[in-house]
Design an enzyme around this catalytic site. Structure first.
Site, PDB file in Angstrom:
ATOM      1  N   ARG A 112      14.104   0.575 -64.071  1.00 44.70           N
ATOM      2  CA  ARG A 112      14.874   0.350 -62.833  1.00 44.70           C
ATOM      3  C   ARG A 112      15.784   1.536 -62.467  1.00 44.70           C
ATOM      4  NH1 ARG A 112      15.047  -4.645 -65.415  1.00 44.70           N
ATOM      5  NH2 ARG A 112      13.620  -6.110 -64.448  1.00 44.70           N
ATOM      6  N   LYS A 134      14.023  11.214 -51.178  1.00 44.86           N
ATOM      7  CA  LYS A 134      12.853  10.409 -50.790  1.00 44.86           C
ATOM      8  C   LYS A 134      11.774  10.621 -51.838  1.00 44.86           C
ATOM      9  CE  LYS A 134      13.024  10.000 -45.789  1.00 44.86           C
ATOM     10  NZ  LYS A 134      12.340  10.359 -44.534  1.00 44.86           N
ATOM     11  N   GLU A 176       7.881  24.050 -42.414  1.00 46.42           N
ATOM     12  CA  GLU A 176       9.136  23.305 -42.569  1.00 46.42           C
ATOM     13  C   GLU A 176      10.337  24.175 -42.181  1.00 46.42           C
ATOM     14  OE1 GLU A 176       9.576  20.143 -43.092  1.00 46.42           O
ATOM     15  OE2 GLU A 176       7.622  19.495 -43.831  1.00 46.42           O
ATOM     16  N   LYS A 204      19.600  20.587 -44.499  1.00 52.38           N
ATOM     17  CA  LYS A 204      19.090  19.278 -44.915  1.00 52.38           C
ATOM     18  C   LYS A 204      20.189  18.469 -45.620  1.00 52.38           C
ATOM     19  CE  LYS A 204      15.516  16.539 -46.881  1.00 52.38           C
ATOM     20  NZ  LYS A 204      14.134  16.343 -47.242  1.00 52.38           N
ATOM     21  N   GLU A 214      18.182   7.035 -43.752  1.00 49.70           N
ATOM     22  CA  GLU A 214      17.477   7.187 -42.478  1.00 49.70           C
ATOM     23  C   GLU A 214      17.666   5.984 -41.564  1.00 49.70           C
ATOM     24  OE1 GLU A 214      13.790   9.428 -42.773  1.00 49.70           O
ATOM     25  OE2 GLU A 214      13.024   8.270 -41.090  1.00 49.70           O
ATOM     26  N   ARG A 218      18.967  11.018 -39.865  1.00 55.76           N
ATOM     27  CA  ARG A 218      18.042  11.686 -40.791  1.00 55.76           C
ATOM     28  C   ARG A 218      16.634  11.793 -40.217  1.00 55.76           C
ATOM     29  NH1 ARG A 218      17.368  11.120 -47.332  1.00 55.76           N
ATOM     30  NH2 ARG A 218      15.483  12.388 -47.457  1.00 55.76           N
ATOM     31  N   ASN A 222      12.050  14.521 -39.469  1.00 54.94           N
ATOM     32  CA  ASN A 222      10.626  14.226 -39.270  1.00 54.94           C
ATOM     33  C   ASN A 222      10.100  14.868 -37.992  1.00 54.94           C
ATOM     34  OD1 ASN A 222      10.388  12.660 -41.615  1.00 54.94           O
ATOM     35  ND2 ASN A 222      11.293  10.907 -40.564  1.00 54.94           N
ATOM     36  N   HIS A 225       6.428  15.400 -37.489  1.00 62.45           N
ATOM     37  CA  HIS A 225       5.757  14.699 -38.588  1.00 62.45           C
ATOM     38  C   HIS A 225       4.899  13.509 -38.149  1.00 62.45           C
ATOM     39  CE1 HIS A 225       8.183  17.285 -41.018  1.00 62.45           C
ATOM     40  NE2 HIS A 225       7.863  16.690 -42.144  1.00 62.45           N
ATOM     41  N   HIS A 229       1.399  13.652 -40.045  1.00 65.00           N
ATOM     42  CA  HIS A 229       0.871  12.729 -41.055  1.00 65.00           C
ATOM     43  C   HIS A 229      -0.521  12.231 -40.649  1.00 65.00           C
ATOM     44  CE1 HIS A 229       5.129  11.787 -42.752  1.00 65.00           C
ATOM     45  NE2 HIS A 229       4.597  12.844 -43.302  1.00 65.00           N
ATOM     46  N   HIS A 241       0.252  19.881 -45.299  1.00 66.12           N
ATOM     47  CA  HIS A 241       1.411  19.292 -44.629  1.00 66.12           C
ATOM     48  C   HIS A 241       2.112  20.271 -43.669  1.00 66.12           C
ATOM     49  CE1 HIS A 241       4.718  16.589 -43.979  1.00 66.12           C
ATOM     50  NE2 HIS A 241       5.572  17.499 -44.390  1.00 66.12           N
TER      51      HIS A 241
HETATM   52  N1  GLY Z   1      11.291  15.087 -45.343  1.00 60.94           N
HETATM   53  C1  GLY Z   1      12.056  14.237 -44.532  1.00 60.94           C
HETATM   54  C2  GLY Z   1      13.277  13.672 -45.208  1.00 60.94           C
HETATM   55  O1  GLY Z   1      13.551  14.027 -46.328  1.00 60.94           O
HETATM   56  O2  GLY Z   1      13.949  12.863 -44.637  1.00 60.94           O
END
Ligand code: GLY
Length: 338
Positions: A112, A134, A176, A204, A214, A218, A222, A225, A229, A241
């Site tokens: 956990r 993430k 990126e 970031k 998010e 945040r 994206n 993106h 994706h 990517h």
């Molecule tokens: N790669 C997008 C984020 O980390 O929110």
């Protein structure tokens, strides 16, 4: 060479990101004091080897997006069990974005939640994937659909590992970096590599600190993106990517233009930055059909209300839900997608 330290501020879960040449030698000092064992998750061809003073095991996972799945998490967890890894120990992810996403998710679910330190070895990993907590894996139905927010204890970006990075990987990283160019307005190519990485991490870190889960801001990370994706999946990951993100930002700019959110100059600026300055491809492969892409974009995690995109506009880059299909058609027409 100068070393940079950026802090991702998240109250008691704040952590440092160290950027510089040779900084992987700081790993032992950053390991939690409780840890008696370390499980290193990596891949065969990763150029970075880590030295530890505590007992360790190395778990090698398969190469390629097809291994970013729940079977890999099960296999890693079984190896944690055999090694006797406990919650007070540490997982160390050494590799590109796929490795750190998988290692992070394995750590998030092991007992956990077990501490994880990332040592990204690619440009995408350093400026994006390893930062911000993430973690996750893909399902046949979509990318990163199963995962957790699990912040690392530290991130170490040793730029030495970029020296052997294949050209295509560098291009992906630039996809990126170009995203941060639009988010910040900074001319990131004008600064030297370690500073550039540190600046991207800083951008970031500020976004993640303000909205870790998010629920709002945040989502701007994206940018490009939603289509990216779908492009990765419909090309069976032949398109990587960062390459897909570059095309996705061009698509988002066309969409924003047709929706009257931006003017012709701003659309042209996207081509100038992405194609001319960053020298990234801006065309969709001819084999890809728009009907497949639209279907995949509807499955996007952000698609809470119809088709959802991150779009440029008068208020800057922001999330826009319920985008009408006519604009999507117009944007695909402009990019000559069948
Ligand atoms: N790669 C997008 C984020 O980390 O929110």
């Amino acid at each position: 060479m100068t070393e940079h330290k950026i802090v991702v501020s998240l109250a008691d879960r704040s952590y440092p990101v160290i950027v510089g040449s040779g900084v992987s030698n700081q790993l032992q000092a950053l390991i939690p004091k409780t840890a008696k064992r370390a499980a290193i998750v990596t891949q065969q061809k990763i150029p970075l080897k880590v030295n530890l003073e505590i007992e360790s095991t190395t778990i090698t996972i398969g190469d390629g997006e097809q291994h970013k799945n729940l079977q890999t998490i099960e296999s890693i967890s079984q190896q944690f069990a055999k090694f006797g890894l406990t919650r007070s120990d540490v997982v160390i992810g050494v590799g590109g974005g796929m490795v750190t996403d998988v290692a992070g998710f394995a750590a998030a679910s092991w007992h956990r939640g077990t501490a994880v330190i990332h040592l990204p070895t690619t440009l995408v990993g350093m400026v994006d994937a390893a930062i911000g907590g993430k973690t996750g894996v893909n399902l046949d139905q979509g990318k990163n659909l199963v995962g957790a927010f699990w912040q690392p204890t530290a991130v170490i970006c040793d730029v030495e590992s970029l020296k052997t990075l294949p050209e295509r990987e560098t291009r992906c990283g630039l996809g990126e970096v170009a995203k941060y160019h639009f988010l910040s307005g900074d001319d990131l190519l004008a600064i030297e590599l370690p500073e550039r990485i540190a600046r991207c991490v800083q951008i970031k870190a500020e976004i993640v600190s303000a909205d870790e889960r998010e629920q709002g801001g945040r989502a701007v990370l994206n940018y490009g993106h939603t289509l990216a994706h779908a492009l990765e999946r419909s090309s069976s990951f032949a398109l990587a990517h960062g390459e897909a993100v570059a095309i996705g930002m061009i698509f988002a700019a066309h969409l924003a233009r047709f929706m009257n959110r931006i003017d012709d100059d701003r659309l042209a600026y996207h081509y100038k930055v992405i194609r001319d300055t960053y020298r990234l491809g801006v065309e969709l492969p001819k084999t890809i059909k728009r009907s497949d892409l639209v279907g995949l974009m509807r499955l996007d995690k952000k698609a809470i209300d119809g088709l959802t995109f991150v779009l440029d506009g008068k208020n800057g880059i922001e999330i826009v839900s319920g985008v009408e299909e006519k604009y999507i058609d117009q944007a695909f027409n402009a990019m000559q997608v069948i």
